[in-house]
Motif scaffolding. Structure first.
Motif, PDB file in Angstrom:
ATOM      1  N   MET A   1      44.901  59.347  94.393  1.00 34.97           N
ATOM      2  CA  MET A   1      44.446  60.069  93.210  1.00 34.97           C
ATOM      3  C   MET A   1      44.985  61.493  93.259  1.00 34.97           C
ATOM      4  O   MET A   1      45.195  62.058  94.313  1.00 34.97           O
ATOM      5  N   THR A   2      45.185  62.054  92.099  1.00 31.91           N
ATOM      6  CA  THR A   2      45.577  63.453  91.941  1.00 31.91           C
ATOM      7  C   THR A   2      44.786  64.023  90.776  1.00 31.91           C
ATOM      8  O   THR A   2      44.144  63.294  90.032  1.00 31.91           O
ATOM      9  N   TYR A   3      44.854  65.296  90.617  1.00 31.08           N
ATOM     10  CA  TYR A   3      44.229  65.948  89.471  1.00 31.08           C
ATOM     11  C   TYR A   3      45.308  66.343  88.489  1.00 31.08           C
ATOM     12  O   TYR A   3      46.473  66.537  88.864  1.00 31.08           O
ATOM     13  N   VAL A   4      44.933  66.448  87.212  1.00 30.53           N
ATOM     14  CA  VAL A   4      45.883  66.641  86.133  1.00 30.53           C
ATOM     15  C   VAL A   4      45.364  67.727  85.197  1.00 30.53           C
ATOM     16  O   VAL A   4      44.184  67.736  84.846  1.00 30.53           O
ATOM     17  N   VAL A   5      46.243  68.620  84.779  1.00 29.13           N
ATOM     18  CA  VAL A   5      45.886  69.627  83.779  1.00 29.13           C
ATOM     19  C   VAL A   5      46.158  69.014  82.412  1.00 29.13           C
ATOM     20  O   VAL A   5      47.214  68.425  82.169  1.00 29.13           O
ATOM     21  N   ASP A  53      37.373  73.088  81.149  1.00 29.18           N
ATOM     22  CA  ASP A  53      37.363  71.683  81.587  1.00 29.18           C
ATOM     23  C   ASP A  53      38.689  70.969  81.318  1.00 29.18           C
ATOM     24  O   ASP A  53      38.712  69.810  80.900  1.00 29.18           O
ATOM     25  N   ALA A  54      39.778  71.663  81.592  1.00 23.45           N
ATOM     26  CA  ALA A  54      41.103  71.093  81.333  1.00 23.45           C
ATOM     27  C   ALA A  54      41.665  70.301  82.511  1.00 23.45           C
ATOM     28  O   ALA A  54      42.724  69.702  82.393  1.00 23.45           O
ATOM     29  N   ILE A  55      40.962  70.291  83.644  1.00 18.77           N
ATOM     30  CA  ILE A  55      41.454  69.586  84.824  1.00 18.77           C
ATOM     31  C   ILE A  55      40.613  68.330  85.038  1.00 18.77           C
ATOM     32  O   ILE A  55      39.388  68.399  85.113  1.00 18.77           O
ATOM     33  N   THR A  68      52.152  62.234  83.442  1.00 19.59           N
ATOM     34  CA  THR A  68      53.608  62.257  83.300  1.00 19.59           C
ATOM     35  C   THR A  68      54.100  63.657  82.945  1.00 19.59           C
ATOM     36  O   THR A  68      55.074  64.148  83.526  1.00 19.59           O
ATOM     37  N   LEU A  69      53.418  64.318  82.018  1.00 21.00           N
ATOM     38  CA  LEU A  69      53.810  65.667  81.606  1.00 21.00           C
ATOM     39  C   LEU A  69      53.671  66.651  82.767  1.00 21.00           C
ATOM     40  O   LEU A  69      54.555  67.481  83.000  1.00 21.00           O
ATOM     41  N   ASN A  70      52.571  66.576  83.526  1.00 17.89           N
ATOM     42  CA  ASN A  70      52.381  67.451  84.679  1.00 17.89           C
ATOM     43  C   ASN A  70      53.512  67.258  85.684  1.00 17.89           C
ATOM     44  O   ASN A  70      54.080  68.227  86.183  1.00 17.89           O
TER      45      ASN A  70
END
Length: 111
Positions: A1-5, A53-55, A68-70
């Motif tokens: 898992m990763t975190y995404v903006v 709360d963008a993450i 994909t964008l990150n």
């Protein structure tokens, strides 16, 4: 898992998250931050620091396009390791929906 903006960061660019990241996996564009998915250690300390709360974790529904964008933008934007002031109009943009069209793909100016 990763975190995404996600979209909430666009035109706000709060950097509270950058300050707490133990591995410096944030990258800065002109009007948004992204997380490099291959560098994120999945600790989650950044998520509660974002005032808009963008993450989100990459397991959140509908997150694939943002992941994909990150990944794409983290390869071309400069790394950011220190907190900076949010964008001048951040309060007006916070909480707005449909900001993707406002995303600048330009890298952040050098600090």
């Amino acid at each position: 898992m990763t975190y995404v903006v996600t979209e909430g960061c666009i035109a706000c660019k709060y950097t509270d998250c950058v300050e707490v990241c133990p591995v410096d996996c944030f990258y800065a564009g002109e009007n948004m931050l992204v997380i490099h998915p291959d560098e994120c250690i999945d600790c989650g300390v950044c998520e509660p620091e974002c005032p808009v709360d963008a993450i989100l974790p990459d397991t959140a529904p509908g997150i694939a396009a943002w992941l994909t964008l990150n990944a794409e933008l983290a390869e071309v934007w400069p790394n950011i390791r220190e907190r900076i002031a949010p964008l001048p109009d951040h309060e007006a943009w916070a909480g707005q929906q449909g900001k993707l069209a406002s995303l600048s793909r330009n890298p952040a100016a050098p600090q």
